[in-house]
Design a protein around this motif. Sequence first.
Motif, PDB file in Angstrom:
ATOM      1  N   VAL A  78       1.038  -1.167  -0.049  1.00  0.00           N
ATOM      2  CA  VAL A  78       0.031  -0.014  -0.079  1.00  0.00           C
ATOM      3  C   VAL A  78       1.100   1.230   0.071  1.00  0.00           C
ATOM      4  N   ARG A  79       1.971   1.302   0.811  1.00  0.00           N
ATOM      5  CA  ARG A  79       2.642   2.306   0.893  1.00  0.00           C
ATOM      6  C   ARG A  79       3.476   2.766  -0.426  1.00  0.00           C
ATOM      7  N   ALA A  80       4.053   1.469  -1.026  1.00  0.00           N
ATOM      8  CA  ALA A  80       4.660   1.905  -2.426  1.00  0.00           C
ATOM      9  C   ALA A  80       3.703   2.421  -3.278  1.00  0.00           C
ATOM     10  N   SER A  81       2.421   1.606  -3.277  1.00  0.00           N
ATOM     11  CA  SER A  81       1.562   2.247  -4.452  1.00  0.00           C
ATOM     12  C   SER A  81       1.056   3.671  -4.197  1.00  0.00           C
ATOM     13  N   LYS A  82       0.933   4.046  -3.111  1.00  0.00           N
ATOM     14  CA  LYS A  82       0.503   5.340  -2.732  1.00  0.00           C
ATOM     15  C   LYS A  82       1.706   6.154  -3.280  1.00  0.00           C
ATOM     16  N   PHE A  83       2.974   5.976  -2.907  1.00  0.00           N
ATOM     17  CA  PHE A  83       4.293   6.769  -3.669  1.00  0.00           C
ATOM     18  C   PHE A  83       3.983   6.747  -5.156  1.00  0.00           C
ATOM     19  N   ALA A  84       3.732   5.586  -5.543  1.00  0.00           N
ATOM     20  CA  ALA A  84       3.706   5.585  -6.882  1.00  0.00           C
ATOM     21  C   ALA A  84       2.551   6.551  -7.681  1.00  0.00           C
ATOM     22  N   ILE A  85       1.391   6.477  -6.866  1.00  0.00           N
ATOM     23  CA  ILE A  85       0.469   7.426  -7.485  1.00  0.00           C
ATOM     24  C   ILE A  85       1.052   9.207  -7.366  1.00  0.00           C
ATOM     25  N   MET A  86       1.694   9.197  -6.369  1.00  0.00           N
ATOM     26  CA  MET A  86       2.021  10.857  -5.844  1.00  0.00           C
ATOM     27  C   MET A  86       3.181  10.945  -6.755  1.00  0.00           C
ATOM     28  N   ASP A  87       4.057  10.054  -7.136  1.00  0.00           N
ATOM     29  CA  ASP A  87       5.206  10.217  -7.985  1.00  0.00           C
ATOM     30  C   ASP A  87       4.740  10.438  -9.397  1.00  0.00           C
ATOM     31  N   ASP A  88       3.749  10.019  -9.902  1.00  0.00           N
ATOM     32  CA  ASP A  88       3.217   9.919 -11.351  1.00  0.00           C
ATOM     33  C   ASP A  88       2.089  10.530 -11.541  1.00  0.00           C
ATOM     34  N   GLU A  89       0.712   9.683 -11.262  1.00  0.00           N
ATOM     35  CA  GLU A  89      -0.498  10.286 -11.555  1.00  0.00           C
ATOM     36  C   GLU A  89      -1.040  11.559 -10.887  1.00  0.00           C
ATOM     37  N   MET A  90      -0.665  11.620  -9.577  1.00  0.00           N
ATOM     38  CA  MET A  90      -0.990  12.889  -8.841  1.00  0.00           C
ATOM     39  C   MET A  90      -0.070  13.711  -8.269  1.00  0.00           C
TER      40      MET A  90
END
Length: 928
Positions: A412-424
């Motif tokens: 979950v933590r890695a997925s949130k980071f991925a969203i904040m680094d890319d899509e948002m």
Amino acid sequence: MSETSSSVARPVPRATYRLQLNADFGFREAAAVVPYVARLGVSHVYASPFLRARPGSTHGYDIVDHGELNPELGSKADFDAFVETLRAHELGMVLDFVPNHMGIGGSDNPYWLDVLEWGRSSDYAGWFDIDWFPEAPHLEGKVLIPVLGDHYGKVLESGGLELRFDAEEGSIALWAYGTHKLPIHPDCYGAVLGTGHAALERLGDAFTHLSAYHPHEQRRARELKRDLARLAADPQIRAAIDASLAGFAGREGDLDSWSRLDRLVEEQVWRVAFFRVAADDINYRRFFNVNELAGIRIEHEELFEHAHRLVFDLIGRGVLDGLRIDHIDGLLDPKTYCHRLRQRAPRPIWLVVEKILAEHETLRADWGTDGTTGYEFANLLTGLLTDPAGDARITSFYRSFTGERARFSEIVRASKFAIMDDEMASELNTLARDAARIARSGPRTADFTQNVLRRALKEIVAAFEVYRTYVTEDGTCAQDLKELDGAITRARRNARALDPSVFDFLGSLLSARLTAAPGSGYSRQEVLAFAMRFQQYTGPVMAKGLEDTAFYRFNRFVAANEVGGEPAEPTTTIEAFHTANARRLAETPGAMLATSTHDTKRGEDTRARLAVLAEVADEFTAAVTEWSAILAGEGAGTAGGEGGEFARNDEYLLYQLLIGAWPSEAEVDDAALGDFRARLSGAMLKSVREAKVRSNWAAPDTDYEAVVEAFIERAFASAPFRAAFLPFQKRIARLGAVNSYVQTVLKLTVPGVPDIYRGAEHWDLSLVDPDNRRPVDFELRQRLLDDPSAPAAAEALGDGSAKLRAIAALLALRAERPALFAAGDYLPLDTGSDQIIGFERRHGAERLIVLARRFPSRGVPAGTPAIAGTGAARLVLGAGTVDLSAGPTPSELLADLPAVVLLAGVDVAAGAAPSSGVRALANADEDA
């Protein structure tokens, strides 16, 4: 038309039936099924959004005008006929309402188009959450329009952008791909119309001098457009207009030849761009990361009145009895919105909100709602039916089979980071910029740089355990302080390289405590605005990171991977189930109870089947090992290639989807299997892209996706695989049918308002959306409802009729005894076994006893204590009576039925014995 709970002085439905409206199932089709829905026994139809949406919308959430009905669903006469049909059958209606966002793009939203034409001076600029002064200087005073499928220059030189004249409106716009309308600012019309015709030159000069009419430029522009439309009726002038527009077109492949159009585009209050630019430069709030859905500022009085005018009219006329509020967490201030809704509605309504609650979280009591839309209840039931004994075995096998070792919290933590680094990323950058501006207001915080603040904010967002907090002008409550402090504590631990004082500052900023003391030096308005905008960011990151990424990466046991679920803790104890039901009765007795929705990733009966896997963990893991070996052997020399090998994590998911959604035996034929294979391929494609490991939506890896499709094809074509798979699947399906029956009975008897998702009164073996919006065979359901004498053998195979009949019987009982269900006490029963869940509902002399089996593969437990009582009790599911004075035990009562409902304390009438069809369903495992 509605019942009133004694604890809620508002109309509360007895039960609802969700209808998904679209162009193929509009008001006429809905009216046609009303007699059946009424016969089933609900009190209200729960309609998907029916306000004007973008053309072709399959769901209605991309509303372009809250003030009109969606013409694709039918005419006003069709709607009125639908309403009259509801009234004729004494049914009310509840509407799924969307206050957070509107559909944009295309050419259909007049308010958004006005903003694109006039920018900040548009009358509707304040309706949308636009940052007109973003960090990127080239976007100052502009709105980013990320609709292009490639870089702007490539689309420009290929002729993908075309200048067009609308002769009816007298307006000029740039069209992207002939689909997306981008209005040209009227003061640029003079440059476009040119000097090729004297009348056009004069009119163009008038457009150029619109500023002379300040502040009435828009009114003057409308007058001039009407003049232009009249002039264009002259063929010579129209030819001159066309020639002027043609002068902006270049030659395909020659970028320099498009320079005139490029200069015109540069002068507009919008910037059209490649869709991938949105991740970094988007400057309007979206629904999650969907560029075509723009957030609106419903907190503004004018917009609130506009958006609710039609809905309030329908409420006032008695057409609507309630609202389901979509995505309540997207609003700036949900509490104030709910209060305003209550105050402005012309009469009391049932009000439920789509709110995803963390395991430890409760709905805010001060919002004044009747409850949530029931995601937490769906997960509660699935967890109750999941055997904790199999958890360790499944986890161990999942790790060894897939090689996936990460804990769910790490994913979950890695997925949130991925969203904040890319899509948002753009939204995070904006927050960091604003935090830095506030920090510079005080000498003690002036050295916190934007980069440091961005890193710290990112850690805090990733550490959130809830979707958002609710800091407002009224202050910060203890619950919010606890959530913020907890997230910041975890962020400190995860980011030890950052100066700890930055978290102290952000903690004070996000809780709005920064300005608590007089003379702080910080602007209270800026601090509060920042804290509230931050809250609108954490929810989308959680949703995209958890639901739309982590849930597709962590495939250990996907029955638990549902909206509002806790995949790391997939089971629910009987005690926790009772506690949740008692709390709901005490706090939100009018809350919706859902088991399938348009958002669930697996249908309720798909999940009921998958829950069985925890009971037969050793058999399941052995079966997966065998199936994988068969398909690997058959694919020798064919797998791999540019797409690589089929990832074991995806393969493991595929087997679960095959088990859970395989068509019931009554429906299996070549056509059904062909349809299922196509549905399964669609679900796997979506899963792979949502996981964002081997492919994604922005840049699909078509080579790997071809590997996935080839593996599915191999599985369906393999006789050895089918021979090994089908006996196991058949057993799981029969046990899953018991679970389905049990969860149906529990949903219809615990405190709350049960919702039946369109068609789910029969088998709902759907996969992820859009699979769960497939057409419903209402004729089949009507036939089964009208003729309850289905063959016993068919029911033993699980044809869905026993489930439908249970729903009809329990809904009839709810109509017969409304107070018992709306206000009756909830009392847990000691059944003497963890395999049996039991409780009573009591209201006055009325007594409802509910018993249901868990873990059907184990059989019916023996030696359970007697049910206390005297006199006769009516068997609600079936016919006949039970003598409570004889001290029947749960084991005896559940010998023939997977769930039993007894009505006691009132006059009952004897009847026939329970049907053999239900008996066969209850003992499915013994027959397997």
